[in-house]
Each structure stands twice: as C-alpha cells, then as structure tokens.
Enzyme design. Structure first.
Site, PDB file in Angstrom:
ATOM      1  N   GLU A 103       0.814  -1.164   0.133  1.00 58.16           N
ATOM      2  CA  GLU A 103       0.037  -0.113  -0.036  1.00 58.16           C
ATOM      3  C   GLU A 103       0.835   1.226   0.162  1.00 58.16           C
ATOM      4  O   GLU A 103       1.569   1.582   1.035  1.00 58.16           O
ATOM      5  CB  GLU A 103      -0.890   0.016   1.368  1.00 58.16           C
ATOM      6  CG  GLU A 103      -2.218   0.805   1.059  1.00 58.16           C
ATOM      7  CD  GLU A 103      -3.262   0.062   0.398  1.00 58.16           C
ATOM      8  OE1 GLU A 103      -4.076   0.380  -0.489  1.00 58.16           O
ATOM      9  OE2 GLU A 103      -3.596  -1.392   0.766  1.00 58.16           O
ATOM     10  N   ASP A 149       9.594  11.765  -0.795  1.00 58.50           N
ATOM     11  CA  ASP A 149       9.457  10.711   0.138  1.00 58.50           C
ATOM     12  C   ASP A 149      10.426   9.678   0.289  1.00 58.50           C
ATOM     13  O   ASP A 149      10.158   8.522   0.078  1.00 58.50           O
ATOM     14  CB  ASP A 149       7.906  10.171  -0.288  1.00 58.50           C
ATOM     15  CG  ASP A 149       7.252   9.551   0.771  1.00 58.50           C
ATOM     16  OD1 ASP A 149       7.787   9.654   2.275  1.00 58.50           O
ATOM     17  OD2 ASP A 149       6.342   8.666   0.806  1.00 58.50           O
TER      18      ASP A 149
END
Ligand SMILES: *[C@@H]1O[C@H](CO)[C@@H](O)[C@H](O)[C@H]1NC(C)=O
Ligand SMILES: *[C@@H]1O[C@H](CO)[C@@H](O)[C@H](O)[C@H]1NC(C)=O
Ligand SMILES: *[C@@H]1O[C@H](CO)[C@@H](O)[C@H](O)[C@H]1NC(C)=O
Length: 564
Positions: A244, A362
């Site tokens: 995910e 990120d």
C-alpha cells in the site's frame, strides 16, 4: 551591428541570403523540394508569386514581426504529400506552428528543424513511415507535440503493424512548471496468439531518447500504454496485494511475455487530472537510471490511473533491515553500504535531471527496493507529490512525506528543495547503521526519534552503542565513520549545512572502497602509526585519500529488463 550579427547567423544557419526576400527564397526552395516527389500536387501548383502577399499561399500563415512579414505557420496536413520532409522547412526560422500530419512523408525529421527556435507546436502524426525522432535542439520546454487522433482515419487498424499514429503531450499547465514536454508516439501493433480479445496495445515511444533504441532495448525508455483489460489479466483481477504505497494499492502481476511486475493503482477518487498524469508519465518515461525503478507502462482509463513497474524480487530495504526478511537473515554491512550508494546515485540523478530537478519528496527505506542482485533502486519518484495527504485533515496542509523522515526546515517553512530529500536520505543512512526504524513510540521516550537518539551517541563518539547488533564486529570502523558523518551532515536542521547528493555519493563511494579494501587499508594506516578511529570534528567530506575508482558495487548490471 546587431542586425549584422543576426544576418551572419542566418547565413550560417540557413546558408541563404539575409534580407526581405529570405522568406520568398525559403518558400520557393520548399516548393521545389516538395515538387521532386510530388509533381502535379494540387496545392503546390497554386504556390507561385509572393508567398505572403497579396494573400498567403495555401497552408501558410504570414504575420508581421519586428516590421517584417514572416511565415509563422505552415500547415501541410492531409495534402497527399510523399517523400522526405523538406529540409527547407528549417529555413522558415520564424515558424511557430508546423502541421504535416496525415501525409505519406517518410524518413526522419531533418536536422535543419533545429533552427526553428520559435516552434511551439509540431504535428507530425499519421505519416506511416516517418520516424518520430526529434533533433535534440528541438526539445525545448515549450514545444508541444500533438495531433488529432488519426485512429479513425484507419491508420491504427489492428492489422497494420508499423503505423505511427498519435502523438500527445501538451504544455504543462499551472503546477507542473518545469515539465520537460516531450512528445509521445503511439505505434499500434498487433498482439497475436496470447491476446484472446485481439486488442491492440499501443506502445508509447519517446522519440527524444530513442537514438540508441534500435540497438539496445535496455537503454531506451519505452513506456507502454496498457488497457484496463490488459492490467486486469496481468494481475489476475488484482489478486495479489503486495503493498500500500503513497500512490495507492500495489498488486503483483505478470505480463504476457513473463515479466513480473508491480502494478500501482490510483483509484477513481484521484484529484489529479488526466492531463497532469500524462505529463508526468511523459516526464518519467525519459528517466532511466540503474538505481531508479523504471516505469514500464501505465493505464489511464475510466478515471483509473495505473502505473506498472518491474517487480523487485528482494523487497525493500526497510524489510531487510527490520522487517520480516531481517528476521530470516541479517543484511551484512558491505551490502548495506552498496545499497545506500545505489540509492544515493539514483537520487543524485533525479536532483540533477536535465531540464527539471526532480525532488522525490518521500525518500525512505521502504521506497528503496532491491532487485535480484541486491542492487538498491529508488522507487516512487515523480508521482509522490500526488500522494494522498496524511491525516487528510485540511487541503491546505501541503507538506508531504513520512513521519520520521521529514525535513524539519521544510516542515516549518514549507519550502521544498533537494535538501529535503537529503535529510530523509540521512535518516535512511542512520537506519542502515542502527537497524532501527526512524520513529518508534514503543521505545523509551528518548529513543522515539532515531535522529535525536543517534546524534547524542555520535557526538560523544560512542557509535559502537548504536550500530545494529547484527553487524557488530563485521565492519571497518573508518568506513562506518564515513557513513555516520554523512548521516550527521544530512540531518542537519538547517538545510544550508547539509551536503548535496553529489557529495554524499562521493563519500559513500569512499566508504565502500575502504570497506572493500579493509585489510589493506588497515595495514597502511597502522604502518603510519595512525588510528582507525576518527573524531567527529574531522572535516566532513574532506577529499578522499584513496585515489582509486569505486570498486564494484552490486549494481553493474541493468537488472530490470524491458519488454521486448
Ligand atoms: C491544418 O489544417 C487542417 C485543415 O486543412 C486543420 O484541420 C488543422 O487543424 C490545421 N492544423 C493546425 C495546427 O491548425
Ligand atoms: C499514402 O499512399 C497510399 C498509396 O500510395 C495511399 O493509398 C494513401 O491514401 C496515402 N495516404 C495519405 C494520407 O495521403
Ligand atoms: C516558454 O513560454 C513562456 C511564455 O509563453 C516564456 O516566458 C518562456 O520564456 C518560454 N520558454 C522557453 C524556453 O522558450
């Protein structure tokens, strides 16, 4: 004087007289070149006299620029023209739009087009045998390559095998300020045998970087566009969820020719428009580096945005450091070092990407993936800015990233820079040193934050106490210190004190050399009466005393084969 220089340049560029009659000469030359292969063509027969006055020739648009009448548009679309594209088009240096779609032009785009500095729109689709490569000079940030769909003109029929069909790519609007706009070419080809529904799947081929594509499929960025049905089949109806990510759910799949893939699905709730998605895909299709997980293809259908990447068989660095995989087998120090170096090189490539510096936003150990040779590859770049906002509380919360990795300066000022990635990378370095997660509230309060906890020990030169117990005694302390110092510099609260990825790559290369030559190095410094322990006050990123090239890391091969 300036006019003189301009004239000289024009002479050099187009080898044509410089003066009021230049457009006339260029257009006459254009007509002559076209006539060679198109004698009796209707439009060419009507081209005589002055190209602009009293009324412009059919297909030409003339405008006044700096008191001179110049040709700004040339539209030769659907004129049944054949033969090579005339080099004389390149002499129309004021050209802003060029449309040669839907003809039978052959060959490639002439080098002379490089002098079309004002060209902002180029339509070359629907010419069956025209190569899509652009001269590098044409790839400006403002060039739109587009076309109407010619699929309905029977040029994209599944039975045809070699037809160039449709180019898209529009100038990025608003948010995507520095998007390098690149044309994408869809070539239809026919899938036999393996495709039960006999559908055709267009290949998107980026023309700009395709010079070597015919020679080496590994070096050519080929991003495919897949249909939803194809993705559905490849993933067995999204059977195996493997993760995910920030972008959405990730499924495992297999392409018809056997390649294993990771399929990221961004749901219909996406706030991002199709056009932005396409632009991003265009950009990412030009990015190739052995330390970046390449984009293989995408699907943009029914509001679904799907990205297809090669499957990385050894999972993520995070999993190897303190996830399930770590419980089976601890990652040794040289491998940690080479993975970190690989990831650093990937980030360095993004930060120095031509035309647009790409900030990952990120960077974290779960975004550093390991292929079957344990080569570290950075994943999830380019799209991370579209990640759903954490907490989803207010739309104004622009800062994105992952807790524990977030650059405090970026957090407080909301000024994003490459140094934010550097901070996060520093946290990753601390993870490989300590084997700890960046944030863990199940530990004693003073150990919640990896950065804060580790810094206290590093400042007192007590690194043995923070090094991952599973690699104790299995590292060379100078190599370890190099990495510790790099981590410390990366996680400086003020971004201006942080090194660039270029510096970090250099430092990690040195560390790896030292580690690989450990015994030899030990001997040399011991004979000099030195110590293998350095204090933190030592100047960070001092030039290396080891003059050799970086020795082999695990990344010498390109591990992700592209579909053939
Ligand atoms: C060129 O002309 C055709 C019609 O002849 C038109 O459909 C097309 O939009 C024109 N191209 C441009 C770029 O204006
Ligand atoms: C290209 O040439 C073929 C055969 O000469 C012809 O049938 C076709 O109509 C031409 N296409 C265009 C777009 O002019
Ligand atoms: C692109 O276009 C904008 C405005 O249309 C202009 O300000 C900018 O200088 C152009 N950039 C290039 C590289 O031509």
């Amino acid at each position: 004087m300036a006019a003189g220089i301009a004239c000289f340049l024009l002479l050099v560029l187009v080898q044509r007289a410089c003066g009021d009659d230049r457009p006339v000469d260029a257009t006459k030359e254009l007509r002559n070149q076209l006539l060679v292969r198109n004698p009796g063509n209707k439009i060419l027969e009507k081209w005589h006299g002055d190209p602009c006055l009293p009324s412009p020739w059919e297909g030409l648009t003339c405008e006044k620029r700096n008191n001179m009448i110049v040709i700004t548009k040339l539209n030769l679309s659907s004129k049944s023209l054949q033969g090579p594209l005339p080099t004389a088009i390149g002499y129309l240096t004021e050209l802003e739009e060029l449309d040669v779609q839907n003809n039978n032009f052959t060959g490639s785009i002439p080098e002379s087009f490089a002098s079309l500095h004002h060209l902002s729109k180029l339509y070359i689709g629907c010419n069956r045998h025209l190569s899509s490569e652009l001269p590098p000079a044409l790839v400006t940030a403002n060039l739109t390559i587009g076309s109407e769909s010619c699929a309905d003109r029977d040029h994209c029929h599944p039975e045809s095998s070699q037809r160039t069909v449709y180019l898209i790519s529009t100038v990025a609007g608003g948010s995507v300020a520095f998007t390098l706009v690149l044309g994408i070419f869809f070539t239809c080809f026919h899938r036999r045998a393996r495709q039960p529904d006999k559908r055709s799947f267009p290949i998107i081929k980026n023309p700009v970087f395709s010079e070597s594509s015919t020679l080496d499929p590994h070096s050519s960025p080929v991003v495919q566009q897949f249909s939803l049905k194809y993705i559905d089949n490849a993933t067995c109806h999204y059977k195996t969820l493997i993760g995910e990510g920030g972008f959405g759910a990730v499924y495992r799949g297999t392409l018809p020719h056997g390649q294993e893939v990771a399929v990221k699905v961004r749901s219909a709730t996406s706030t991002q428009g199709t056009r932005e998605f396409d632009n991003e895909v265009n950009l990412l299709s030009t990015i190739r580096h052995e330390n970046l997980v390449p984009l293989l293809g995408y699907c943009c259908e029914n509001d679904q945005q799907i990205l297809v990447y090669p499957f990385m068989s050894n999972g993520s660095l995070q999993d190897r450091l303190y996830g399930e995989a770590a419980k089976r087998k601890a990652l040794d120090w040289p491998t940690r070092l080479s993975i970190a170096l690989g990831a650093a090189r990937g980030l360095m490539y993004l930060h120095t990407f031509v035309g647009r510096c790409i900030i990952h936003r990120d960077v974290k150990s779960s975004n550093i993936l390991l292929d079957d040779t344990m080569c570290g590859k950075v994943a999830d770049f380019g799209f991370s800015k579209y990640a759903p906002q954490e907490g989803d509380s207010g739309a104004s919360l622009e800062v994105r990233g992952t807790a524990g990795y977030l650059d405090p300066e970026y957090y407080s000022t909301q000024q994003l820079s490459t140094k934010s990635d550097v901070f996060s990378f520093g946290v990753v370095l601390l993870e490989i040193i300590t084997g700890r997660e960046p944030l863990n509230i199940h530990r004693p309060r003073n150990e919640w934050s990896l950065v804060e906890w580790a810094k206290l020990f590093i400042r007192e030169s007590r690194i043995e106490e923070i090094v991952d117990p599973s690699i104790k005694g299995q590292y060379h302390s100078e190599a370890m210190w190099r990495v510790v110092e790099a981590a410390l510099a990366c996680t400086e609260p003020f971004s201006s004190y942080r090194p660039s990825m270029v510096d970090i790559v250099r430092e990690l290369e040195d560390a790896l050399i030292i580690e690989n030559n450990a015994s030899e190095y030990m001997r040399s410094i011991e004979s000099m009466g030195g110590s293998n322990r350095f204090s933190v006050e030592r100047k960070i990123f001092a030039p290396s005393s080891v003059p050799t090239e970086p020795s082999s890391t695990h990344c010498q091969t390109i591990a992700a084969p592209l579909p053939r």
